[in-house]
Design a protein around this motif. Structure first.
Motif, PDB file in Angstrom:
ATOM      1  N   PRO A  23     -17.920  50.765  22.262  1.00  0.00           N
ATOM      2  CA  PRO A  23     -16.908  50.858  21.154  1.00  0.00           C
ATOM      3  C   PRO A  23     -15.514  50.570  21.486  1.00  0.00           C
ATOM      4  N   ALA A  24     -15.319  50.468  22.902  1.00  0.00           N
ATOM      5  CA  ALA A  24     -14.072  50.196  23.643  1.00  0.00           C
ATOM      6  C   ALA A  24     -13.743  48.557  23.260  1.00  0.00           C
ATOM      7  N   SER A  25     -14.837  47.765  23.395  1.00  0.00           N
ATOM      8  CA  SER A  25     -14.549  46.363  23.262  1.00  0.00           C
ATOM      9  C   SER A  25     -14.152  46.190  21.866  1.00  0.00           C
ATOM     10  N   LEU A  26     -15.068  46.970  20.868  1.00  0.00           N
ATOM     11  CA  LEU A  26     -14.744  46.760  19.360  1.00  0.00           C
ATOM     12  C   LEU A  26     -13.427  47.142  18.924  1.00  0.00           C
ATOM     13  N   LYS A  27     -12.890  47.969  19.496  1.00  0.00           N
ATOM     14  CA  LYS A  27     -11.595  48.816  19.135  1.00  0.00           C
ATOM     15  C   LYS A  27     -10.535  47.721  18.634  1.00  0.00           C
ATOM     16  N   TYR A  28     -10.468  46.658  19.584  1.00  0.00           N
ATOM     17  CA  TYR A  28      -9.325  45.726  19.522  1.00  0.00           C
ATOM     18  C   TYR A  28      -9.864  44.231  19.065  1.00  0.00           C
ATOM     19  N   LYS A  29     -11.109  44.034  18.688  1.00  0.00           N
ATOM     20  CA  LYS A  29     -11.709  42.870  18.387  1.00  0.00           C
ATOM     21  C   LYS A  29     -11.199  42.436  17.107  1.00  0.00           C
ATOM     22  N   ALA A  59     -12.185  37.546  20.395  1.00  0.00           N
ATOM     23  CA  ALA A  59     -10.714  37.637  20.182  1.00  0.00           C
ATOM     24  C   ALA A  59     -10.067  38.935  19.844  1.00  0.00           C
ATOM     25  N   ARG A  60      -8.863  39.214  20.444  1.00  0.00           N
ATOM     26  CA  ARG A  60      -8.132  40.519  20.383  1.00  0.00           C
ATOM     27  C   ARG A  60      -7.343  40.309  19.072  1.00  0.00           C
ATOM     28  N   ILE A  61      -7.025  41.408  18.613  1.00  0.00           N
ATOM     29  CA  ILE A  61      -6.094  41.359  17.363  1.00  0.00           C
ATOM     30  C   ILE A  61      -4.768  41.090  17.804  1.00  0.00           C
ATOM     31  N   PRO A  62      -3.960  40.419  17.035  1.00  0.00           N
ATOM     32  CA  PRO A  62      -2.371  40.038  17.391  1.00  0.00           C
ATOM     33  C   PRO A  62      -1.746  41.146  17.822  1.00  0.00           C
ATOM     34  N   SER A  63      -1.797  42.262  17.197  1.00  0.00           N
ATOM     35  CA  SER A  63      -0.964  43.403  17.338  1.00  0.00           C
ATOM     36  C   SER A  63      -1.363  44.097  18.723  1.00  0.00           C
ATOM     37  N   SER A  64      -2.315  43.782  19.460  1.00  0.00           N
ATOM     38  CA  SER A  64      -2.900  44.258  20.752  1.00  0.00           C
ATOM     39  C   SER A  64      -2.286  43.622  21.700  1.00  0.00           C
ATOM     40  N   ASN A  65      -1.678  44.335  22.839  1.00  0.00           N
ATOM     41  CA  ASN A  65      -1.334  43.570  24.053  1.00  0.00           C
ATOM     42  C   ASN A  65      -2.208  43.731  25.289  1.00  0.00           C
ATOM     43  N   SER A  66      -3.474  44.102  24.790  1.00  0.00           N
ATOM     44  CA  SER A  66      -4.489  44.243  25.912  1.00  0.00           C
ATOM     45  C   SER A  66      -4.703  42.893  26.465  1.00  0.00           C
ATOM     46  N   SER A  67      -5.259  42.960  27.720  1.00  0.00           N
ATOM     47  CA  SER A  67      -5.717  41.540  28.274  1.00  0.00           C
ATOM     48  C   SER A  67      -7.274  41.823  28.727  1.00  0.00           C
ATOM     49  N   PRO A  68      -7.823  40.501  28.647  1.00  0.00           N
ATOM     50  CA  PRO A  68      -7.500  39.031  28.245  1.00  0.00           C
ATOM     51  C   PRO A  68      -7.489  38.900  26.585  1.00  0.00           C
ATOM     52  N   PRO A  69      -6.854  37.815  26.209  1.00  0.00           N
ATOM     53  CA  PRO A  69      -6.900  37.824  24.790  1.00  0.00           C
ATOM     54  C   PRO A  69      -8.354  37.183  24.060  1.00  0.00           C
ATOM     55  N   PHE A  70      -9.163  36.493  25.109  1.00  0.00           N
ATOM     56  CA  PHE A  70     -10.613  36.062  24.530  1.00  0.00           C
ATOM     57  C   PHE A  70     -11.386  36.672  25.748  1.00  0.00           C
TER      58      PHE A  70
END
Length: 606
Positions: A23-29, A59-70
């Motif tokens: 779930p942690a990976s899917l949160k900002y996917k 790929a992370r959603i644009p509103s997220s500043n988490s790293s990495p983007p992909f």
């Protein structure tokens, strides 16, 4: 439950499982259906009995500043407990990035997982070091031990000495005269001379060069292991580079690379990678800007070690001792600390159809000729399998031409030493007390022709149709191929030169050949008797499977676009599927074949 209906129509299926992300990976996917989801990267560890496979690029959603983007999730699971799965993420460089190579380290080395992305990001994943390095641990905890960047490669793999065990088919004439244990223990009485159980990665680049990365050996009990790398050794394959390649450690401990020059795709050249600067054409080796060169770059002579291994270790010891004397903290990786050069030792010309040869004179024949090459891992460089694409694929600059593959051909070549026939003008070597010169001669042992699927021969005749025909064998889904998805000329593979891939089992008894667009053919024995074939729905990609250590099973992974999920499937390979009417008659033979493979697995793991 999802695979229940398929099990009835496909008796060779052991199980299929959906790979879920935490779930942690899917949160900002970010959900982008049009992203490239054609992937298939899987590896089976004979020591842990764990399967590692890559999933789709996220790929992370644009509103997220988490790293990495992909990122790309890597799933580790034990087929005995398929519901228990651990996941870690590797960094991706673009939405279309994917895992090109994934491979477990050799069974005699510490457990490490090599993950190589298409854009050249290489990561080595290990488990926390507690206890002996060869201890089999739980597969739930993994950490990135080392990472580097490199150029586009046609092969990135672990290097290891030749295995002392090789499976002998039960129906061969010699096996009947041997006891059960002798069939496994007498194939190779000793391991490759001079190549230790070290973590060493060999990369052959499409530009036509070779580079090695290795971890400090013997392994140190330090928190941060040191890694070293060589400079790039030029193969001399021409300015256009190479089509495909493979590398192996021979019985004498030498490193051989088999490659296909792009300027002559019907020829397979074998080079030996040797230590030192060679003829001086290569650039001078560099260590660090402030580090002096060692007193001598000549390969040392160490008893029990091959020249290349001795050279790497002597330079490694020099760098470590210099750092200890100067009390300087050296980097995690000493870049290009050693120099290597390559020298051709043999070659042979594989078959190319007259149609492909005629087209090569007027057009760019990407894929005409040899498109894949692989060493038999149990024969020490003496046996090479190649896949030839007959016809013409296409030029990337003119995709409207479309593919015109008229056939596939699988060949197995075996080498032998033969005396060189000298002209009488040079006299007889025996008359001068000398030995006649010898040369390596390659001869064809297997030559099989495979008809390509209709979607490659006549792509314009097909209409789109959603299908998940990755479950059935080639014979079962031949009727549906007329209604399969048409070939999009712009949906090209990322590397348009490689159209097939060869996968050997650990003991060399079975070979799987994966073709473009998901076709997989499985061969067994020295004569390459075809056992089975199936299709994986990976689009314009290759689906190289992974053998279990006993080669009784085969694993494949793909993305089910219809249900938007990643599927891992395990298929029973040998013996062939048994019909109900033959169960009583063939069960003894079936169980004997399974026992033979299982005994090989136990011996190799020991």
């Amino acid at each position: 439950a999802a695979g229940g209906a398929q099990l009835a129509s496909s008796p060779a299926t052991v199980f299929r499982i959906r790979l879920k992300q935490p779930p942690a990976s899917l949160k900002y996917k970010m959900r982008v259906p049009e992203l490239c989801r054609n992937f298939s990267a899987v590896a089976w560890c004979g020591k842990l009995n764990a399967i590692a496979c890559a999933s789709e690029t996220c790929a992370r959603i644009p509103s997220s500043n988490s790293s990495p983007p992909f990122w790309i999730p890597i799933h580790i699971l034990n087929p005995e407990r398929p519901t228990e799965c651990s996941v870690f993420n590797v960094r991706a460089d673009s939405p279309r990035d994917f895992v090109q190579f994934i491979e477990w380290s050799p069974t005699s080395c510490p457990r490490s997982l090599l993950v190589a992305n298409f854009h050249g990001r290489i990561t080595i994943w290990t488990q926390p070091t507690k206890g002996p390095v060869n201890l089999v641990r739980d597969s739930s905890s993994w950490q990135c031990e080392h990472e580097w960047r490199q150029d586009l490669s046609v092969v990135t793999k672990w290097l290891s000495g030749i295995s002392p065990y090789r499976w002998l088919p039960a129906n061969s004439s010699t096996s009947n005269l041997k006891t059960f244990e002798e069939k496994f223990l007498t194939q190779h009485p000793q391991n490759s001379a001079g190549w230790p159980n070290m973590l060493c990665v060999c990369s052959v680049f499409s530009s036509g060069s070779v580079q090695l990365h290795w971890s400090q050996w013997p392994p140190q009990n330090s928190a941060q292991p040191r890694w070293f790398s060589t400079s790039k050794g030029l193969l001399g394959a021409g300015p256009s580079g190479i089509m495909a390649a493979d590398a192996i450690i021979t019985e004498s401990g030498a490193l051989h690379v088999a490659g296909v020059p792009l300027v002559n795709p019907s020829t397979v050249v074998v080079w030996e990678v040797m230590p030192g600067l060679g003829n001086g054409i290569q650039a001078t080796a560099k260590i660090n800007a402030t580090s002096p060169l060692p007193p001598s770059l000549n390969p040392p002579s160490w008893s029990g070690f091959a020249p290349l291994a001795a050279y790497l270790f002597s330079l490694q010891d020099y760098l470590v001792s210099e750092a200890a004397q100067t009390r300087k903290q050296i980097d995690n990786e000493i870049t290009e600390a050693a120099s290597i050069h390559c020298c051709p030792v043999s070659n042979f010309s594989a078959y190319v159809s007259p149609e492909a040869a005629a087209q090569s004179a007027t057009t760019t024949t990407w894929g005409s000729g040899v498109t894949s090459v692989a060493f038999d891992p149990t024969r020490g460089g003496g046996v090479i399998t190649v896949v030839i694409v007959e016809g013409q694929y296409m030029s990337p600059y003119d995709p409207d031409e479309g593919p015109s593959i008229t056939g596939w051909r699988v060949q197995c070549w075996e080498s032998s030493l033969q005396p060189v026939v000298l002209h009488p003008i040079f006299g007889s070597p025996s008359s001068f007390g000398g030995q006649p010169p010898m040369q390596t001669v390659w001869s064809t042992r297997v030559n099989k022709s495979i008809t390509p699927t209709e979607d490659l021969k006549n792509p314009q005749t097909y209409v789109p149709m959603p299908t998940t025909s990755d479950e059935r064998s080639s014979s079962e889904c031949s009727v549906d191929r007329a209604n399969r998805l048409s070939f999009d000329p712009y949906d090209l593979p990322n590397d348009v030169r490689q159209l097939a891939q060869i996968v050997y089992s650990a003991h060399g008894g079975e070979v799987a050949v994966a073709f473009l667009r998901g076709g997989v053919h499985i061969f067994s024995g020295p004569n390459f008797d075809q056992v089975d074939s199936y299709h994986v729905n990976v689009g314009s990609s290759i689906a190289p499977p992974a053998f279990s250590s006993s080669s009784c099973c085969l694993a494949s992974v793909w993305h089910d676009t219809l249900k938007d999920r990643t599927i891992l499937k395990i298929i029973r390979v040998l013996p062939p599927a048994i019909l109900n009417v033959q169960t009583k008659v063939s069960s003894a033979v079936w169980e004997r074949a399974i026992a033979d493979r299982y005994a090989t697995q136990l011996i190799q793991a020991d």
